[in-house]
Write a protein that holds these residues in place. Sequence first.
Motif, mmCIF file in Angstrom:
data_model
loop_
_atom_site.group_PDB
_atom_site.id
_atom_site.type_symbol
_atom_site.label_atom_id
_atom_site.label_comp_id
_atom_site.label_asym_id
_atom_site.label_seq_id
_atom_site.Cartn_x
_atom_site.Cartn_y
_atom_site.Cartn_z
ATOM 1 N N CYS A 4 0.843 -1.189 0.000
ATOM 2 C CA CYS A 4 0.000 0.000 0.000
ATOM 3 C C CYS A 4 0.884 1.247 0.000
ATOM 4 O O CYS A 4 2.116 1.150 0.041
ATOM 5 N N GLU A 5 0.244 2.392 -0.059
ATOM 6 C CA GLU A 5 0.929 3.670 0.096
ATOM 7 C C GLU A 5 0.285 4.421 1.251
ATOM 8 O O GLU A 5 -0.935 4.554 1.309
ATOM 9 N N ILE A 6 1.127 4.888 2.180
ATOM 10 C CA ILE A 6 0.650 5.690 3.307
ATOM 11 C C ILE A 6 1.359 7.027 3.246
ATOM 12 O O ILE A 6 2.585 7.092 3.302
ATOM 13 N N VAL A 7 0.582 8.086 3.088
ATOM 14 C CA VAL A 7 1.118 9.443 2.911
ATOM 15 C C VAL A 7 2.127 9.454 1.761
ATOM 16 O O VAL A 7 3.195 10.049 1.843
ATOM 17 N N GLY A 8 1.795 8.761 0.675
ATOM 18 C CA GLY A 8 2.621 8.751 -0.513
ATOM 19 C C GLY A 8 3.845 7.867 -0.444
ATOM 20 O O GLY A 8 4.630 7.819 -1.384
ATOM 21 N N GLU A 9 4.030 7.131 0.646
ATOM 22 C CA GLU A 9 5.225 6.295 0.814
ATOM 23 C C GLU A 9 4.847 4.815 0.701
ATOM 24 O O GLU A 9 3.950 4.339 1.395
ATOM 25 N N PRO A 10 5.496 4.045 -0.200
ATOM 26 C CA PRO A 10 5.199 2.611 -0.321
ATOM 27 C C PRO A 10 5.519 1.885 0.981
ATOM 28 O O PRO A 10 6.587 2.070 1.556
ATOM 29 N N MET A 11 4.584 1.060 1.446
ATOM 30 C CA MET A 11 4.769 0.347 2.705
ATOM 31 C C MET A 11 4.149 -1.038 2.613
ATOM 32 O O MET A 11 3.303 -1.311 1.758
ATOM 33 N N THR A 12 4.594 -1.913 3.512
ATOM 34 C CA THR A 12 4.006 -3.242 3.671
ATOM 35 C C THR A 12 3.174 -3.247 4.950
ATOM 36 O O THR A 12 3.652 -2.816 6.005
ATOM 37 N N LEU A 13 1.946 -3.717 4.845
ATOM 38 C CA LEU A 13 1.010 -3.685 5.970
ATOM 39 C C LEU A 13 0.547 -5.102 6.276
ATOM 40 O O LEU A 13 0.355 -5.917 5.366
ATOM 41 N N LYS A 14 0.371 -5.396 7.554
ATOM 42 C CA LYS A 14 -0.091 -6.734 7.968
ATOM 43 C C LYS A 14 -1.356 -6.611 8.817
ATOM 44 O O LYS A 14 -1.394 -5.836 9.780
ATOM 45 N N LEU A 15 -2.373 -7.376 8.443
ATOM 46 C CA LEU A 15 -3.612 -7.474 9.205
ATOM 47 C C LEU A 15 -3.669 -8.858 9.836
ATOM 48 O O LEU A 15 -3.626 -9.869 9.131
ATOM 49 N N THR A 16 -3.733 -8.903 11.158
ATOM 50 C CA THR A 16 -3.841 -10.170 11.875
ATOM 51 C C THR A 16 -5.218 -10.244 12.503
ATOM 52 O O THR A 16 -5.609 -9.365 13.290
ATOM 53 N N VAL A 17 -5.961 -11.295 12.145
ATOM 54 C CA VAL A 17 -7.314 -11.501 12.672
ATOM 55 C C VAL A 17 -7.289 -12.739 13.555
ATOM 56 O O VAL A 17 -6.805 -13.806 13.155
ATOM 57 N N SER A 18 -7.792 -12.598 14.773
ATOM 58 C CA SER A 18 -7.812 -13.720 15.717
ATOM 59 C C SER A 18 -9.238 -13.986 16.177
ATOM 60 O O SER A 18 -10.007 -13.057 16.440
ATOM 61 N N GLN A 19 -9.574 -15.278 16.262
ATOM 62 C CA GLN A 19 -10.908 -15.692 16.708
ATOM 63 C C GLN A 19 -10.869 -15.985 18.212
ATOM 64 O O GLN A 19 -9.957 -16.634 18.710
ATOM 65 N N HIS A 20 -11.867 -15.465 18.916
ATOM 66 C CA HIS A 20 -11.998 -15.714 20.348
ATOM 67 C C HIS A 20 -13.388 -16.278 20.623
ATOM 68 O O HIS A 20 -14.290 -16.156 19.796
ATOM 69 N N ASP A 21 -13.542 -16.856 21.787
ATOM 70 C CA ASP A 21 -14.849 -17.403 22.144
ATOM 71 C C ASP A 21 -15.907 -16.310 22.218
ATOM 72 O O ASP A 21 -17.087 -16.546 21.975
ATOM 73 N N ASP A 22 -15.492 -15.118 22.558
ATOM 74 C CA ASP A 22 -16.448 -14.016 22.693
ATOM 75 C C ASP A 22 -16.449 -13.084 21.486
ATOM 76 O O ASP A 22 -16.985 -11.987 21.540
ATOM 77 N N GLY A 23 -15.803 -13.520 20.376
ATOM 78 C CA GLY A 23 -15.833 -12.671 19.189
ATOM 79 C C GLY A 23 -14.528 -12.725 18.413
ATOM 80 O O GLY A 23 -13.774 -13.694 18.487
ATOM 81 N N GLU A 24 -14.272 -11.648 17.666
ATOM 82 C CA GLU A 24 -13.113 -11.577 16.790
ATOM 83 C C GLU A 24 -12.326 -10.301 17.064
ATOM 84 O O GLU A 24 -12.914 -9.245 17.321
ATOM 85 N N GLY A 25 -11.010 -10.406 17.021
ATOM 86 C CA GLY A 25 -10.163 -9.238 17.213
ATOM 87 C C GLY A 25 -9.183 -9.087 16.062
ATOM 88 O O GLY A 25 -8.987 -10.018 15.279
ATOM 89 N N PHE A 26 -8.592 -7.915 15.929
ATOM 90 C CA PHE A 26 -7.638 -7.693 14.843
ATOM 91 C C PHE A 26 -6.564 -6.703 15.279
ATOM 92 O O PHE A 26 -6.768 -5.888 16.191
ATOM 93 N N THR A 27 -5.432 -6.793 14.613
ATOM 94 C CA THR A 27 -4.373 -5.789 14.746
ATOM 95 C C THR A 27 -3.881 -5.442 13.340
ATOM 96 O O THR A 27 -3.920 -6.275 12.434
ATOM 97 N N ILE A 28 -3.428 -4.198 13.178
ATOM 98 C CA ILE A 28 -2.897 -3.741 11.898
ATOM 99 C C ILE A 28 -1.540 -3.086 12.175
ATOM 100 O O ILE A 28 -1.457 -2.150 12.975
ATOM 101 N N HIS A 29 -0.519 -3.590 11.519
ATOM 102 C CA HIS A 29 0.825 -3.067 11.750
ATOM 103 C C HIS A 29 1.530 -2.799 10.409
ATOM 104 O O HIS A 29 1.229 -3.436 9.403
ATOM 105 N N THR A 30 2.465 -1.861 10.434
ATOM 106 C CA THR A 30 3.319 -1.587 9.283
ATOM 107 C C THR A 30 4.765 -1.629 9.728
ATOM 108 O O THR A 30 5.074 -1.378 10.896
ATOM 109 N N GLU A 31 5.637 -1.941 8.785
ATOM 110 C CA GLU A 31 7.063 -1.972 9.092
ATOM 111 C C GLU A 31 7.584 -0.549 9.239
ATOM 112 O O GLU A 31 7.134 0.372 8.573
#
Length: 488
Positions: free
Chosen positions: A343-370
């Motif tokens: 992707c591009e963030i503020v015009g700068e090429p970047m790699t982004l990771k979306l981690t989705v985790s399943q829990h008994d009470d629902g779903e959670g996520f985190t989003i990180h960039t290098e």
Amino acid sequence: MSVEQKPYPSQFEKVKAITDQLEAGIQALFESDKFKQYLKTLSKFHDYSLNNTILIAMQKPDATLVAGYTAWQKQFGRQVQKGENGIRILAPTPYKKKMEVEKTDPVTGEILTNPDGTSVKETKEVLMPAFKVVNVFDVSQTDGKPLPTLGVNELTGDVAQYEMIFEALKKACPVPMDFEQITGGAKGYFHTVENRIAIQEGMSQVQTVKTAIHEMTHQKLHSIDPTIKVDPLEPKLTRNHKEVEAESVAFTVCQHYGIDTGDYSFAYVAGWSHGKDTPELKASLDKIRKTASEMITEIDERLAALQKEYAWAHLTADDVKNIECIGSEYMPHSRMAEHTFSCEIVGEPMTLKLTVSQHDDGEGFTIHTEGKDIWDAMPESELRKLEPVLTSTVELHYWTSQVEKAETAEAVKEVTFGFMETENRGLSQEQCQKFWEAVEQKEAALSPPSALADLQAKKEKSEKEKSSKPKTKTSRKKTQKRKKEESR
């Protein structure tokens, strides 16, 4: 009775007329009004030669962006309007001429002589300098495709981004620059011994910016470096000369950023407008032009960095653009999935990771960039807006990859059945269109040559219809249903 026609001027005569006009224009620039117009033009044409900058200023003082007739067409997608008169400038056209010159020894470089003592002659081709007149046109004389604008050139005269501009000046300045209460009425000064710049506190934003650039010019042009030996034969500049150079550069740089300081600046210039011959004038204007151009380049770089910092400090989901899923990894034992995006963030090429985790009470996520981490920079509300965008991109990546893996036309149909039967995919209309384009491309790759030609013709017809009438939700559903029935 026949009318006697005037002979058409030769190329030499046309060039001479322009150089005469140039010499007259240089003298005219000593008048403060014309000098002011020159500096205004200079701030917009700091990449032109001095002579051509003056010629443009004289012929069209309000010019902002100049290019040749063909350049406007090919480089900018614009056309010179009918009836517009070109701005005449000089373009180099050197030519080769055979001349008789003294022959030299190729090893020693000494002139060879005949037995009678005369020098040996030989004929050589010599490159002779020459110029021709060419026409260029200002953007106001053209129409067509809108020109792109660059961010820093949109600053207004009221210095709307004053804090950012002044911070860029401080970062561009090689010596410390601070505010203080200056006695004696001066608005600022460059301390040559302590190597620092002081700005009078409490002034208006326009005056503060102008004064800062004025003193930065003193530091750049007039500071004394004890390690550099000064040529005793070099003429020393008077204080008035130094002040005018600094103020002229300040006016030029400010004008570049949309800050008009002419009413104040040209009180200085008027005191230097008389008594200089042409060589001294051209030398001074070259220095002003070169210094202003260098300072603009440095300030632009600092502004771009500060604007990027500001954007990261106020990051939104919309600032993440050109998102493409490039890989997914599913970990059933830990009930997690990790998706990687470019992707591009503020015009700068970047790699982004979306981690989705399943829990008994629902779903959670985190989003990180290098490097600079989006998880820390973006507010939670914006992260929650970004997550469904990423999820839908993963969904599109899954279906298009299934199409790519299909090895037969029948396998492609099976993928399309699955795509249409899947409910609540969360894909946008644009993403659905990308899927069907991937299907068409795959079908074309698997089709015989005759069918491929038919498909290409069908695609061209579809694109023509699409450009004339936008596809509605109803028509899209009918298209999907028709494709499903045809495949059956």
